[in-house]
Structure formats: C-alpha cells, structure tokens
Design a protein around this motif. Sequence first.
Motif, PDB file in Angstrom:
ATOM      1  N   ASP A   1       0.858  -1.149   0.143  1.00 25.45           N
ATOM      2  CA  ASP A   1       0.034  -0.160  -0.101  1.00 25.45           C
ATOM      3  C   ASP A   1       0.723   1.238  -0.155  1.00 25.45           C
ATOM      4  O   ASP A   1       1.492   1.559   0.865  1.00 25.45           O
ATOM      5  CB  ASP A   1      -0.858  -0.193   1.081  1.00 25.45           C
TER       6      ASP A   1
ATOM      7  N   GLU B   1       1.837   4.455   0.253  1.00 25.25           N
ATOM      8  CA  GLU B   1       1.412   5.790   0.900  1.00 25.25           C
ATOM      9  C   GLU B   1       2.630   6.551   1.882  1.00 25.25           C
ATOM     10  O   GLU B   1       3.312   5.679   2.210  1.00 25.25           O
ATOM     11  CB  GLU B   1       0.394   5.375   1.795  1.00 25.25           C
TER      12      GLU B   1
ATOM     13  N   HIS C   1      -4.912   3.288  -4.230  1.00 23.23           N
ATOM     14  CA  HIS C   1      -5.009   3.114  -2.981  1.00 23.23           C
ATOM     15  C   HIS C   1      -5.685   4.236  -2.309  1.00 23.23           C
ATOM     16  O   HIS C   1      -5.736   4.696  -0.944  1.00 23.23           O
ATOM     17  CB  HIS C   1      -3.873   2.840  -2.254  1.00 23.23           C
TER      18      HIS C   1
ATOM     19  N   HIS D   1      -6.039   9.305   1.523  1.00 22.72           N
ATOM     20  CA  HIS D   1      -6.120   7.927   2.540  1.00 22.72           C
ATOM     21  C   HIS D   1      -7.457   8.217   3.244  1.00 22.72           C
ATOM     22  O   HIS D   1      -7.345   7.450   4.280  1.00 22.72           O
ATOM     23  CB  HIS D   1      -4.799   7.951   3.160  1.00 22.72           C
TER      24      HIS D   1
ATOM     25  N   PRO E   1      -8.306   2.378   1.639  1.00 28.40           N
ATOM     26  CA  PRO E   1      -7.449   2.726   2.802  1.00 28.40           C
ATOM     27  C   PRO E   1      -8.190   2.174   4.191  1.00 28.40           C
ATOM     28  O   PRO E   1      -9.529   2.124   4.169  1.00 28.40           O
ATOM     29  CB  PRO E   1      -7.746   4.285   2.664  1.00 28.40           C
ATOM     30  N   CYS E   2      -7.520   1.674   4.994  1.00 26.84           N
ATOM     31  CA  CYS E   2      -7.924   1.041   6.219  1.00 26.84           C
ATOM     32  C   CYS E   2      -8.853  -0.364   6.097  1.00 26.84           C
ATOM     33  O   CYS E   2      -9.473  -0.558   6.785  1.00 26.84           O
ATOM     34  CB  CYS E   2      -8.507   2.182   7.114  1.00 26.84           C
TER      35      CYS E   2
ATOM     36  N   HIS F   1       3.358  -1.820   4.350  1.00 28.42           N
ATOM     37  CA  HIS F   1       3.592  -0.312   3.939  1.00 28.42           C
ATOM     38  C   HIS F   1       4.877   0.406   4.009  1.00 28.42           C
ATOM     39  O   HIS F   1       5.934  -0.591   4.597  1.00 28.42           O
ATOM     40  CB  HIS F   1       2.878   0.420   5.155  1.00 28.42           C
TER      41      HIS F   1
HETATM   42 ZN   LIG Z   1      -3.394   2.521   3.418  1.00 30.55          ZN
END
Ligand SMILES: [Zn+2]
Length: 287
Positions: free
Chosen positions: A14, A16, A83, A87, A123-124, A226
């Motif tokens: 992911d 980010e 993604h 976010h 996201p999440c 991540h």
């Molecule tokens: Zn994320």
Amino acid sequence: MMTDEKKYAVFTMDVESFSDTECVGYSGADVGDVDMLDGLDEYIKILEKHGIKATMFTVCGTAERIRGRLMDYIERGHKIALHGYDHTAPLLLDDNKFKEDIFRAKCRLEQIFGTEVCGYRAPCFSMDNNKLNILKQLGFKYDSSRLGFEKARHNTHIDMTGFRELLNGVFCRDGFFEFGLSCQVFFGQKFPISGGGYVRLSHWGFIKNAIDRYLKSSNYYVFYLHPFELSRQKVPKIDNLKMYDKYYLSHGLSSYPSKIEAIILSLKRLGYTFVTFEELTEVMATA
Ligand SMILES: [Zn+2]
C-alpha cells in the motif's frame, strides 16, 4: 485449464506516505516531509531478487510525489493499482463522494502512467458492497480490501453472497474479482497472516508456523505492507499516540526484510507461482 491445481502468491504494497499510516493520520501529528517511501524501493529490491513482480496500491498524491520511481518500476513489470484519491477511509464517505473521488483518482493515475488502472484496495480496508459495486461501474476489474476477520476501526463489510470462490479467498461475480487477505484459523478464530503489522509484530516462530501450515493447505496467498515498515529512515517520534500505536510504529522493523524472504522461500518450496493481481484476473477469467 484446471486452476485449482496451481497455487498463486501475490506480493503487494500500500504505497502511501508515512502521514497516511492509519494511526498517524488519526493522531493528527505533523510529520513534516518525512514520507518513508524509500521502503517501496527496499521492497522492490527484495522482490526483484526473487523474480517477483509487485502490485503497488498507490494513493494518488503519493503517485504524484514519486511518479518517476513508480514509472521506472512499471517499466520493469510491476503493476500500479489505486489506494484512494487520498487516504480517507471509504466508509467515512457517502457513495456519491466515493464515486467522484475514485473516478478522478483512476483518471489521474492513468494519465500519469499511461496505463490502465483496474485494481483497488481501500485505505484502512474500509469497504462495503455498495462501494464494491461502484468500483465495478467505474471499470475496475478487482478489489483487494476483504480482510476476512473482524477489525475494530472501519471494519470491512463485504458480503460474498452471490460470488463464486475460485481459490481460497478469491471470489468472482460477473467478471469482477475480490482478492481477500489470507487468514489462518486457530481454535475457531481467524488470524491474519498476510503481512503488515500482523506478521511483523507477532512472535516469529508462531506466525511462521501458522503461515507454513496455511500455505500447505491453500492455493492462494497475498502479502501486503506499507513503505514505513521497510524504510531505512528512523520513524519520527509522535507524542500523542496510544501505547499500541507506538509499538506498531516501532517494533519488528529491522527484521522484516529477512522474514519476508523466509515467506518467499516457503512459497517457492511449496510450488506457488508468483503473479500480480492483473495476471491473476486473467488466469481466473478462464477458470
Ligand atoms: Zn493505506
């Protein structure tokens, strides 16, 4: 082709900035210019050493920030997916706002990289069936947001009724795929074994054993993490975090590369084929 005779592994990230990390975002901390995106480069190094292509779920703003590096990786065969425009957890947005955000993010990534963007991870892991339908309407071929277990914050609510399960955790309906994250069951409880903090923070002997047992009886495995988890930069100190979040951001970082390699070696030993999600949609379309 009898796809159930083959086993597939997908390595994802992911992509980010550090400020997008779930607990950092919620803390409201200002981490300045610290993005820790060198962790993407470390990940690609590990994967390329083993001939594996990554699926890079990228936040739109992050793609703008490191477009040159991402373009280089795409040219080397790694795949870009979405993604989020930013976010924000999708379940905090109404469906119209989600649709608007995802449409402009997809168009922007396609414009930057000159390639179709057909995959999404929320996201999440914040996702529901309405939003899944919106992804399909917008031309996405797959989503990979289904955790398959209960998560306290922004729980993913994806009901797979009406989908066909093609591999363990891979679902399809009307040509649209849901690539779930892998879980191992202990005493009736599902335990995530797909990477991130779940693998990094767990006792290594316990989690490696759980992963190996899962791999022997399954035909699909996905790994995710991540950039900050592989970054060589020092995680900035953030004062107003809960104890667990401090632990999450600091523990098990230096040993993660060798653990990822150990998982890759297990997958190779057990005969898994490494694919991107795009490749897997093509293989599964003939299933
Ligand atoms: Zn994320």
